[in-house]
Design an enzyme around this catalytic site. Structure first.
Site, short mmCIF file in Angstrom:
data_model
loop_
_atom_site.label_atom_id
_atom_site.label_comp_id
_atom_site.label_asym_id
_atom_site.label_seq_id
_atom_site.Cartn_x
_atom_site.Cartn_y
_atom_site.Cartn_z
NE ARG A 169 35.03 -47.80 -51.98
CZ ARG A 169 36.26 -46.77 -51.71
NH1 ARG A 169 36.86 -46.05 -52.56
NH2 ARG A 169 36.62 -46.85 -50.13
CB SER A 243 32.36 -48.84 -46.83
OG SER A 243 33.54 -48.44 -46.22
CD GLU A 339 32.04 -49.80 -51.02
OE1 GLU A 339 32.46 -50.93 -51.01
OE2 GLU A 339 32.64 -48.76 -50.75
N1 EPU Z 1 32.70 -41.38 -38.54
C1 EPU Z 1 31.84 -41.12 -37.52
N2 EPU Z 1 31.16 -42.29 -37.00
C2 EPU Z 1 31.41 -43.42 -37.48
C3 EPU Z 1 32.32 -43.60 -38.64
C4 EPU Z 1 32.91 -42.62 -39.17
O1 EPU Z 1 31.62 -40.13 -36.86
O2 EPU Z 1 30.89 -44.68 -36.98
C5 EPU Z 1 33.20 -40.17 -39.15
C6 EPU Z 1 34.88 -40.00 -38.73
O3 EPU Z 1 35.05 -39.51 -37.81
C7 EPU Z 1 35.23 -39.14 -39.87
C8 EPU Z 1 34.39 -39.47 -41.24
O4 EPU Z 1 33.06 -40.07 -40.58
O5 EPU Z 1 35.03 -37.73 -39.69
C9 EPU Z 1 35.10 -40.36 -42.05
O6 EPU Z 1 35.12 -41.68 -41.55
P1 EPU Z 1 36.56 -42.55 -42.08
O7 EPU Z 1 37.71 -41.72 -42.11
O8 EPU Z 1 36.67 -43.77 -41.10
O9 EPU Z 1 36.00 -42.97 -43.41
P2 EPU Z 1 34.80 -43.37 -44.31
O10 EPU Z 1 34.48 -42.13 -45.26
O11 EPU Z 1 33.79 -43.68 -43.26
C10 EPU Z 1 36.01 -44.05 -46.48
C11 EPU Z 1 35.96 -45.48 -47.10
C12 EPU Z 1 36.64 -46.62 -46.55
C13 EPU Z 1 38.27 -46.16 -46.46
C14 EPU Z 1 38.09 -44.93 -45.59
C15 EPU Z 1 39.62 -44.30 -45.54
C16 EPU Z 1 33.86 -45.49 -48.55
C17 EPU Z 1 32.48 -45.77 -48.78
N3 EPU Z 1 34.51 -45.88 -47.56
O12 EPU Z 1 35.43 -44.50 -45.20
O13 EPU Z 1 36.89 -47.68 -47.59
O14 EPU Z 1 38.81 -47.16 -45.94
O15 EPU Z 1 37.50 -44.08 -46.18
O16 EPU Z 1 40.18 -43.78 -46.51
O17 EPU Z 1 34.32 -44.45 -49.38
C18 EPU Z 1 35.37 -49.66 -48.06
O18 EPU Z 1 35.17 -49.03 -49.14
O19 EPU Z 1 35.09 -50.89 -47.78
C19 EPU Z 1 36.27 -48.89 -47.18
C20 EPU Z 1 36.58 -49.56 -45.90
#
Ligand code: EPU
Length: 349
Positions: A169, A243, A339
């Protein structure tokens, strides 16, 4: 030559131009779709010496208040295959093109590679700035080059992948080059030897549920779209900027301490031995999922996304972001880094 008088507008509302739907006004605003028009605007004495803000889809932007300068709304269009060799297609799009429409168009043309990045809001020109990523793929993987207008020198400059300094990012355009360039066009290199990226748990589960063992690029795109629709708020319906924090990367000792205290802590090992943590999980555990302070809160299906339930100002968003950050720091000893890009001057109380 385009007369800047046709393009420059004074005192323009930006509410519809940022997906958090924050109210803010630009002292000056121009929608630019070619370099001559851009030059004419920048040469106009009325905006001489004023700060400028390059605006794409406004989907990674927090407007803290009005912008006392010139907003340059990028509307450079066009998309085409510019080259093809034995190994790859080279595909270029104007900075103002919709990212998602561009991705779907490449897939329809038979040039796969970007399918995991389907439905990410925003424009092609904004994609390199924060090196957009999702579901196991970052834009940098298929980035080839870009052309940008240097607002400091008035020259058009080419950047190859190394010049852009891509990170998680992150890029040169968020660091040393912040605020200086308007990205006019981006070229991607899409290898003919296509490799599906289906390892991300959500993607694997969605494909399995659809009974797809050898999915096509379009089927992966459809699966990603379905996952995003389920988990992430649609900016057309509820204001948000995706995010709100980056997933923090911590050293091995910090990870070991946290993992011992918090079984189930999601983590992603990094090549350098550090561990990336899930900010959404930390925020969720800190009790913020679905919680709000006034008009702003954490989304009830993905705590990492701050949403404007209606009528919020930039100050309301910043207040929730601060509270979330403080709670996560107090509970886990981890600092979350926002971000989005911040712009505008908050009104003095
Ligand atoms: N989780 C929770 N509670 C929540 C949210 C997430 O427990 O409220 C846990 C999920 O269960 C999972 C982990 O956290 O074990 C990661 O969650 P998720 O797979 O939804 O992905 P993320 O790391 O929260 C990142 C990117 C997203 C992208 C997704 C999918 C960043 C900052 N965000 O989110 O990107 O869509 O992975 O690859 O890296 C963005 O940058 O705007 C964005 C949406």
């Amino acid at each position: 030559m385009t007369a800047s008088a046709d393009l420059l507008q004074q005192d323009v509302a930006l509410d519809a131009f940022n997906t958090l739907r924050l109210p803010a006004r630009a002292a000056w605003y121009a929608r630019v779709d070619h370099v001559d028009g851009l030059r004419a605007v920048l040469d106009d004495p009325r905006v001489a010496g004023l700060p400028s803000l390059v605006l794409g889809g406004g989907s990674n932007l927090v407007l803290a208040g009005d912008f006392a300068g010139l907003v340059l709304h990028v509307a450079f269009h066009g998309r085409s295959k510019v080259q093809e060799d034995a190994d790859a297609y080279y595909v270029r799009a104007g900075g103002g093109e919709s990212w998602h429409d561009f991705v779907r168009w490449t897939l329809e043309q038979g040039w796969p590679g970007l399918e995991n990045l389907s439905l990410i809001p925003g424009t092609v020109g904004a994609a390199p700035v924060q090196n957009i990523g999702a579901y196991g793929l970052e834009m940098a993987e298929h980035f080839y080059s870009l052309r940008a207008y240097d607002l400091a020198t008035g020259k058009t400059v080419g950047f190859d992948k190394r010049d852009c300094g891509f990170g998680y990012r992150d890029s040169f355009f968020k660091q040393a080059g912040a605020g200086r360039y308007l990205i006019a066009a981006v070229t991607f290199r899409l290898p003919k030897a296509w490799k599906p990226v289906t390892g991300y748990a959500d993607v694997a589960a969605e494909l399995a549920a659809r009974g797809l063992v050898q999915p096509t690029p379009l089927q992966i795109s459809d699966a990603v779209i379905a996952i995003r629709r389920r988990k992430l708020p649609d900016p057309a319906e509820i204001g948000n900027a995706g995010s709100f924090f980056k997933n923090p990367v911590v050293d091995a000792a910090t990870y070991a301490r946290l993992a011992a205290a918090h079984p189930g802590l999601p983590h992603y090992p990094q090549a350098d031995g550090r561990e990336k943590l899930a900010a959404g999980w930390l925020i969720d555990q800190a009790g913020w999922k679905g919680r709000r302070l006034g008009p702003v809160g954490c989304y009830d299906r993905q705590a990492l996304v701050l949403v404007n339930h209606g009528g919020a100002t930039g100050a309301d968003v910043i207040a929730v972001a601060r509270a979330v950050r403080a709670d996560v720091a107090a509970r886990f000893g981890v600092d979350l880094e926002p971000e989005p890009v911040f712009a505008g001057t908050p009104p003095t109380p």
